[in-house]
Design a protein around this motif. Structure first.
Motif, PDB file in Angstrom:
ATOM      1  N   ALA A  69      52.668   9.131  62.166  1.00 25.47           N
ATOM      2  CA  ALA A  69      52.244   8.168  63.529  1.00 25.47           C
ATOM      3  C   ALA A  69      51.567   6.912  63.076  1.00 25.47           C
ATOM      4  O   ALA A  69      50.523   6.764  62.875  1.00 25.47           O
ATOM      5  N   ALA A  70      52.544   6.249  62.736  1.00 26.79           N
ATOM      6  CA  ALA A  70      52.291   4.760  61.945  1.00 26.79           C
ATOM      7  C   ALA A  70      51.928   3.679  62.982  1.00 26.79           C
ATOM      8  O   ALA A  70      51.651   2.648  62.904  1.00 26.79           O
ATOM      9  N   ASP A  71      52.009   4.144  64.389  1.00 27.92           N
ATOM     10  CA  ASP A  71      51.546   3.172  65.490  1.00 27.92           C
ATOM     11  C   ASP A  71      50.088   3.552  65.648  1.00 27.92           C
ATOM     12  O   ASP A  71      50.009   4.688  66.344  1.00 27.92           O
ATOM     13  N   GLN A  92      43.099   8.403  62.490  1.00 29.35           N
ATOM     14  CA  GLN A  92      42.375   7.929  63.802  1.00 29.35           C
ATOM     15  C   GLN A  92      42.977   6.790  64.254  1.00 29.35           C
ATOM     16  O   GLN A  92      43.617   5.876  63.724  1.00 29.35           O
ATOM     17  N   PRO A  93      43.082   6.512  65.758  1.00 30.16           N
ATOM     18  CA  PRO A  93      43.409   5.064  66.052  1.00 30.16           C
ATOM     19  C   PRO A  93      42.762   4.023  65.361  1.00 30.16           C
ATOM     20  O   PRO A  93      41.674   3.940  65.256  1.00 30.16           O
ATOM     21  N   GLY A  94      43.658   2.930  65.281  1.00 31.64           N
ATOM     22  CA  GLY A  94      42.845   1.661  64.554  1.00 31.64           C
ATOM     23  C   GLY A  94      43.180   1.782  63.139  1.00 31.64           C
ATOM     24  O   GLY A  94      42.849   0.868  62.680  1.00 31.64           O
ATOM     25  N   GLY A  95      43.664   2.909  62.590  1.00 32.55           N
ATOM     26  CA  GLY A  95      43.605   2.931  61.035  1.00 32.55           C
ATOM     27  C   GLY A  95      44.718   2.093  60.597  1.00 32.55           C
ATOM     28  O   GLY A  95      45.583   1.365  61.456  1.00 32.55           O
ATOM     29  N   ASP A  96      44.955   2.376  59.458  1.00 33.53           N
ATOM     30  CA  ASP A  96      45.959   1.300  58.570  1.00 33.53           C
ATOM     31  C   ASP A  96      47.217   2.122  58.548  1.00 33.53           C
ATOM     32  O   ASP A  96      47.522   3.386  58.168  1.00 33.53           O
ATOM     33  N   PRO A  97      48.376   1.582  59.140  1.00 30.29           N
ATOM     34  CA  PRO A  97      49.714   2.149  59.101  1.00 30.29           C
ATOM     35  C   PRO A  97      50.240   2.508  58.023  1.00 30.29           C
ATOM     36  O   PRO A  97      50.889   3.448  57.652  1.00 30.29           O
ATOM     37  N   ASP A 143      57.128   6.531  62.933  1.00 33.17           N
ATOM     38  CA  ASP A 143      57.039   5.783  64.031  1.00 33.17           C
ATOM     39  C   ASP A 143      56.117   4.664  64.208  1.00 33.17           C
ATOM     40  O   ASP A 143      55.118   4.746  63.669  1.00 33.17           O
ATOM     41  N   THR A 144      56.798   3.330  64.247  1.00 33.20           N
ATOM     42  CA  THR A 144      56.009   2.412  64.218  1.00 33.20           C
ATOM     43  C   THR A 144      55.247   1.644  65.491  1.00 33.20           C
ATOM     44  O   THR A 144      56.068   1.899  66.578  1.00 33.20           O
ATOM     45  N   ALA A 145      54.460   0.630  65.602  1.00 35.91           N
ATOM     46  CA  ALA A 145      54.090   0.128  66.605  1.00 35.91           C
ATOM     47  C   ALA A 145      54.965  -1.022  67.049  1.00 35.91           C
ATOM     48  O   ALA A 145      55.552  -1.636  66.461  1.00 35.91           O
ATOM     49  N   GLY A 146      55.285  -1.202  68.259  1.00 37.87           N
ATOM     50  CA  GLY A 146      56.282  -2.178  68.662  1.00 37.87           C
ATOM     51  C   GLY A 146      55.643  -3.335  68.508  1.00 37.87           C
ATOM     52  O   GLY A 146      54.388  -3.593  68.744  1.00 37.87           O
ATOM     53  N   ARG A 147      56.494  -4.496  68.239  1.00 39.47           N
ATOM     54  CA  ARG A 147      56.086  -5.623  67.998  1.00 39.47           C
ATOM     55  C   ARG A 147      57.119  -6.867  68.157  1.00 39.47           C
ATOM     56  O   ARG A 147      58.177  -6.559  68.051  1.00 39.47           O
TER      57      ARG A 147
END
Ligand SMILES: Nc1nc2c(ncn2[C@@H]2O[C@H](COP(=O)(O)OP(=O)(O)OP(=O)(O)O)[C@@H](O)[C@H]2O)c(=O)[nH]1
Ligand SMILES: [Mg+2]
Length: 319
Positions: free
Chosen positions: A148-150, A175-180, A202-206
């Motif tokens: 969960a890298a998002d 945790q949310p806000g952590g380093d991908p 899974d990475t965050a959309g950008r």
């Protein structure tokens, strides 16, 4: 290297495409309607070629590809002397199939673990694709870990967990806000320790125009490379088919930053822009490897160019 379609038993693969053909054909009604209009032409003249050009551009093949296809169609028509417009369109179909043929669409998932990085703009379908792909890989008996890298939104991590639970894939999350980068580091370490077969990241959309976010992706890639020099084994750009030609600018930027190995085209079920596949492939020289044709767990498959062209031309019946 391993063929991704070996993940799916042959009969099921054929049945899947039959089911999808109607979905794709329905969505590509515009293509079918224009085809039928062209078929009704009495002769293969200049107006015929103009109509074909228009058909291809409005299906989002892009002007360059449309021009190339019309040029090769002209040659084929000179060579074959088709009796009517329908026969000439059959030649177009063959030219389009030839354009898609001969690319290596296999997923590089032979190594253990294989690390697959999924990237793309917001909402393109990364998390959903990971969920579907995890299910496929689990069905084939593989041990799958999703990372969960998002980390931007708690909901993103929850969404990934729901998908992973459905297929029995393990999840590595912080945790949310952590380093991908840290998440990916832990995930690859865990995969090595547990002898997992695949790590799906899974990475965050950008947006491809956000320099700092693109740099963050490149960092994730470096973390993976440091742990396994040949990894990531796949860097897949997830693109929404309805984006059409605008996807090309996105794809170029991601390719520059991440050295893409393949494309995943999602939401083909909801678009009239059936030609996008051809345009993007030709433009980037990166093969479409997977396609999404719905939101369900079974709605992902390897890209089968022949079945795809059949579905696109289905409106023509026997042509
Ligand atoms: N119709 C259709 N919908 C899809 C397909 N793939 C994904 N979706 C839908 O698209 C929406 C976004 O999908 P996500 O997987 O959350 O997209 P994402 O790229 O992870 O989004 P971010 O993490 O916010 O960047 C969801 O509602 C999915 O159900 C597809 O092939 N067809
Ligand atoms: Mg997501």
């Amino acid at each position: 290297m391993e063929r991704a379609d070996e993940l799916v038993a042959e009969p099921r693969r054929a049945a899947w495409w039959r089911r999808m053909a109607s979905r794709l054909a329905r969505a590509s009604r515009a293509f079918g309607e224009q085809l039928r209009r062209i078929v009704s032409r009495s002769s293969v003249d200049e107006a015929f070629f103009d109509d074909v050009f228009e058909l291809l551009v409005s299906a989002d093949c892009g002007v360059d590809v449309a021009e190339r296809l019309v040029a090769s169609l002209r040659e084929a028509v000179r060579r074959e002397h088709p009796a009517d417009a329908a026969a000439a369109l059959a030649l177009l179909k063959a030219e389009m199939a030839a354009m898609l043929a001969g690319r290596d669409r296999r997923l590089n998932i032979g190594a253990r673990p294989s690390v697959l990085l999924l990237v793309g703009v917001n909402g393109s379908g990364k998390t959903t694709t990971i969920g579907k792909l995890a299910a496929r890989l689990r069905e084939s008996g593989r041990i799958v870990l999703v990372a969960a890298a998002d980390t931007y939104r708690a909901a993103a991590i929850d969404q990934l967990r729901v998908w992973a639970d459905r297929s029995g894939a393990a999840v590595v999350a912080h945790q949310p806000g952590g380093d991908p980068g840290a998440v990916v580091y832990d995930a690859v370490q865990a995969a090595l320790a547990r002898q997992a077969d695949c790590v799906l990241v899974d990475t965050a959309g950008r947006l491809h125009t956000k320099v700092n976010l693109m740099a963050e992706l490149a960092k994730v890639r470096r973390v993976v490379e440091r742990l396994i020099p040949e990894a990531p084994h796949e860097t897949l750009l997830v693109l929404e088919a309805p984006t059409g030609m605008n996807a090309i600018a996105q794809a170029r930027a991601f390719h520059e930053a991440m050295r893409l190995t393949g494309l995943v085209l999602t939401k083909l079920d909801g678009t009239a822009r059936g030609g996008t596949v051809i345009a993007i492939e030709q433009e980037l020289e990166v093969p479409v490897k997977l396609v999404g044709l719905g939101e369900g767990i079974d709605d992902l498959n390897v890209f089968d160019p022949e079945a795809y062209i059949e579905a696109l031309f289905e409106g023509l019946g026997s042509v």
